[in-house]
Design a protein around this motif. Structure first.
Motif, mmCIF file in Angstrom:
data_model
loop_
_atom_site.group_PDB
_atom_site.id
_atom_site.type_symbol
_atom_site.label_atom_id
_atom_site.label_comp_id
_atom_site.label_asym_id
_atom_site.label_seq_id
_atom_site.Cartn_x
_atom_site.Cartn_y
_atom_site.Cartn_z
ATOM 1 N N ASP A 30 0.830 -1.209 0.000
ATOM 2 C CA ASP A 30 0.000 0.000 0.000
ATOM 3 C C ASP A 30 0.861 1.254 0.000
ATOM 4 O OD1 ASP A 30 -2.258 -1.574 0.041
ATOM 5 O OD2 ASP A 30 -2.549 -1.418 2.218
ATOM 6 N N LEU A 31 1.939 1.242 0.780
ATOM 7 C CA LEU A 31 2.808 2.420 0.865
ATOM 8 C C LEU A 31 3.527 2.663 -0.461
ATOM 9 C CD1 LEU A 31 4.308 1.906 4.433
ATOM 10 C CD2 LEU A 31 2.536 3.533 3.754
ATOM 11 N N VAL A 32 3.944 1.591 -1.125
ATOM 12 C CA VAL A 32 4.586 1.750 -2.432
ATOM 13 C C VAL A 32 3.604 2.364 -3.431
ATOM 14 C CG1 VAL A 32 5.611 0.537 -4.395
ATOM 15 C CG2 VAL A 32 6.221 -0.123 -2.066
ATOM 16 N N ALA A 33 2.377 1.860 -3.438
ATOM 17 C CA ALA A 33 1.364 2.396 -4.360
ATOM 18 C C ALA A 33 1.078 3.863 -4.071
ATOM 19 C CB ALA A 33 0.081 1.569 -4.253
ATOM 20 N N LYS A 34 0.961 4.220 -2.801
ATOM 21 C CA LYS A 34 0.697 5.618 -2.435
ATOM 22 C C LYS A 34 1.873 6.518 -2.813
ATOM 23 C CE LYS A 34 -3.386 4.991 -0.693
ATOM 24 N NZ LYS A 34 -4.590 5.494 -1.443
ATOM 25 N N THR A 35 3.082 5.975 -2.755
ATOM 26 C CA THR A 35 4.251 6.762 -3.126
ATOM 27 C C THR A 35 4.230 7.098 -4.613
ATOM 28 O OG1 THR A 35 5.538 5.722 -1.352
ATOM 29 C CG2 THR A 35 6.771 6.861 -3.078
ATOM 30 N N TYR A 36 3.862 6.138 -5.446
ATOM 31 C CA TYR A 36 3.733 6.425 -6.876
ATOM 32 C C TYR A 36 2.639 7.463 -7.127
ATOM 33 C CZ TYR A 36 6.951 2.930 -8.761
ATOM 34 O OH TYR A 36 8.085 2.233 -9.117
ATOM 35 N N GLN A 37 1.540 7.371 -6.390
ATOM 36 C CA GLN A 37 0.481 8.369 -6.529
ATOM 37 C C GLN A 37 0.968 9.748 -6.113
ATOM 38 O OE1 GLN A 37 -3.427 7.248 -4.908
ATOM 39 N NE2 GLN A 37 -2.782 5.108 -4.981
ATOM 40 N N LEU A 38 1.754 9.791 -5.051
ATOM 41 C CA LEU A 38 2.291 11.065 -4.566
ATOM 42 C C LEU A 38 3.197 11.705 -5.617
ATOM 43 C CD1 LEU A 38 2.715 13.049 -2.141
ATOM 44 C CD2 LEU A 38 4.703 11.659 -1.554
ATOM 45 N N LEU A 39 4.056 10.914 -6.236
ATOM 46 C CA LEU A 39 4.933 11.437 -7.281
ATOM 47 C C LEU A 39 4.115 11.991 -8.438
ATOM 48 C CD1 LEU A 39 7.613 8.602 -7.319
ATOM 49 C CD2 LEU A 39 7.944 10.919 -6.465
ATOM 50 N N ASP A 40 3.056 11.285 -8.788
ATOM 51 C CA ASP A 40 2.210 11.731 -9.889
ATOM 52 C C ASP A 40 1.494 13.042 -9.544
ATOM 53 O OD1 ASP A 40 0.944 11.155 -12.544
ATOM 54 O OD2 ASP A 40 -0.868 11.110 -11.325
ATOM 55 N N LYS A 41 0.986 13.153 -8.310
ATOM 56 C CA LYS A 41 0.277 14.365 -7.902
ATOM 57 C C LYS A 41 1.202 15.583 -7.892
ATOM 58 C CE LYS A 41 -2.931 14.450 -4.747
ATOM 59 N NZ LYS A 41 -4.148 14.668 -5.567
ATOM 60 N N ASN A 42 2.484 15.354 -7.621
ATOM 61 C CA ASN A 42 3.455 16.443 -7.588
ATOM 62 C C ASN A 42 4.200 16.612 -8.916
ATOM 63 O OD1 ASN A 42 3.301 17.543 -4.851
ATOM 64 N ND2 ASN A 42 4.033 15.537 -4.176
ATOM 65 N N ASN A 43 3.791 15.830 -9.923
ATOM 66 C CA ASN A 43 4.423 15.895 -11.247
ATOM 67 C C ASN A 43 5.940 15.690 -11.171
ATOM 68 O OD1 ASN A 43 2.010 16.493 -12.763
ATOM 69 N ND2 ASN A 43 2.089 18.559 -11.886
ATOM 70 N N LEU A 44 6.345 14.720 -10.365
ATOM 71 C CA LEU A 44 7.757 14.414 -10.188
ATOM 72 C C LEU A 44 8.111 13.141 -10.951
ATOM 73 C CD1 LEU A 44 8.111 15.124 -6.362
ATOM 74 C CD2 LEU A 44 9.090 16.480 -8.220
ATOM 75 N N ARG A 45 9.158 13.196 -11.739
ATOM 76 C CA ARG A 45 9.641 12.031 -12.479
ATOM 77 C C ARG A 45 10.927 11.483 -11.867
ATOM 78 N NH1 ARG A 45 5.337 12.490 -13.258
ATOM 79 N NH2 ARG A 45 4.158 13.044 -15.137
ATOM 80 N N SER A 46 11.714 12.381 -11.307
ATOM 81 C CA SER A 46 12.950 12.007 -10.625
ATOM 82 C C SER A 46 12.950 12.753 -9.299
ATOM 83 C CB SER A 46 14.162 12.398 -11.469
ATOM 84 O OG SER A 46 15.365 12.052 -10.828
ATOM 85 N N ALA A 47 13.033 12.015 -8.194
ATOM 86 C CA ALA A 47 12.828 12.679 -6.900
ATOM 87 C C ALA A 47 13.449 11.881 -5.770
ATOM 88 C CB ALA A 47 11.332 12.856 -6.639
ATOM 89 N N TYR A 48 13.573 12.561 -4.637
ATOM 90 C CA TYR A 48 13.926 11.912 -3.377
ATOM 91 C C TYR A 48 12.651 11.811 -2.557
ATOM 92 C CZ TYR A 48 16.357 10.866 0.991
ATOM 93 O OH TYR A 48 16.787 10.267 2.148
ATOM 94 N N VAL A 49 12.403 10.652 -1.991
ATOM 95 C CA VAL A 49 11.182 10.398 -1.228
ATOM 96 C C VAL A 49 11.548 10.193 0.232
ATOM 97 C CG1 VAL A 49 9.185 8.878 -0.950
ATOM 98 C CG2 VAL A 49 10.096 9.349 -3.248
#
Length: 296
Positions: A79-98
């Motif tokens: 669930d946390l991995v899936a939410k992390t991908y959603q978070l990147l998408d909401k912030n329009n991030l393609r390369s990031a530090y999480v």
């Protein structure tokens, strides 16, 4: 640098909320005692799209860190991995530090708080120590004794020692500090693991007094895949100073070569070192240019 703006989303306890709307519990154990657990995950912009590198091991380690010190962790890795991908998408991030962070509730006693929260933030961030060779210094400060806090628990409060060591080193003109353990052996940098090369073999401090990083483990696996001998053993300061080359590893850092320790310059040209070979392989792995995952 600023890590969030008016339009930055974070994931907080099951919801996506604006970063500037979150509230701080001024009586939490995290604030008063540093009783919280953290992780760091990299997202890379690959030809296969945005990909989190080894997200599952990172979240599993976050769970383990919490378990080691008694922090409740009711969340599931998938669930946390899936939410992390959603978070990147909401912030329009393609390369990031999480940055996942588990905080604890209010309790002024030195017993575990019963409540915990998880927040996941992400921002654009280049390699933590840059891409050039760095200069490091042997620190007068030691890595925390493993009999005080489990060394493989990524607990926020432990990073006070890292801040103190890095501050002292940078004031003297160095990029990073190398800490010894309580037995006088080389442990690690403030937030990175250390490898040295000597006579065509890589050496790294053995577990017990170090934080066993996921990038460190990846380097061990890459070494096996590339037929590079890597030995885990206690290393003295003299071993470090007599090395042919050296490098640091970490999620935020990636792999960065070391030019010199204090006044000692390593004799090998970095591009010809085993560390540079590992660095290239690691970059290919994270960008999915070569499928080392089949091997490791």
């Amino acid at each position: 640098m600023r890590y969030f703006g008016n339009d930055t989303w974070v994931y907080l306890d099951g919801e996506f909320v604006k970063a500037d709307s979150t509230k701080v519990d001024f009586f939490s154990q995290s604030l008063h005692y540093g009783y919280s657990a953290i992780e760091g995950i990299r997202a890379y912009n690959t030809h296969n799209g945005t990909r989190l590198f080894k997200a599952e091991p990172h979240y599993d380690r976050l769970r383990r860190s919490c378990e080691l010190v008694g922090i409740a962790f009711p969340w599931k890795t998938d669930d946390l991995v899936a939410k992390t991908y959603q978070l990147l998408d909401k912030n329009n991030l393609r390369s990031a530090y999480v940055r996942p962070l588990v905080t604890t509730g209010h309790n002024m006693y030195l017993t575990p708080a019963t409540e915990s929260s998880i927040i996941i933030a992400a921002w654009e961030w280049g390699p933590f120590l840059g891409t050039d060779l760095i200069r490091v210094s042997l620190s007068p400060h030691q890595r925390p004794n493993p009999n005080s806090i489990p060394p493989d628990a990524k607990i926020a409060g432990q990073y006070v020692a890292s801040i103190v060591a890095t501050t002292e080193a940078t004031k003297r003109g160095f990029d990073e500090a190398i800490l010894l353990d309580s037995n006088g052996y080389v442990a690690q940098a403030s937030s990175n693991n250390l490898f040295i090369e000597k006579d065509a073999t890589l050496y790294t401090p053995s577990v017990g007094h170090i934080f066993p990083g996921i990038t460190r483990q990846t380097v061990l696996e890459l070494g096996k895949a590339l037929n590079i001998d890597i030995v885990e053993k206690p290393l003295s300061p003299e071993d470090l100073l007599a090395a042919d080359s050296a490098f640091l590893t970490g999620t935020a850092t990636g792999i960065v070569g070391i030019a010199a320790v204090d006044g000692t310059v390593f004799p090998e040209n970095w591009v010809d070192t085993l560390g540079a070979t590992i660095q290239r392989a690691y970059k290919n792995l994270t960008l999915e240019k070569e499928n080392y995952q089949v091997i490791i």
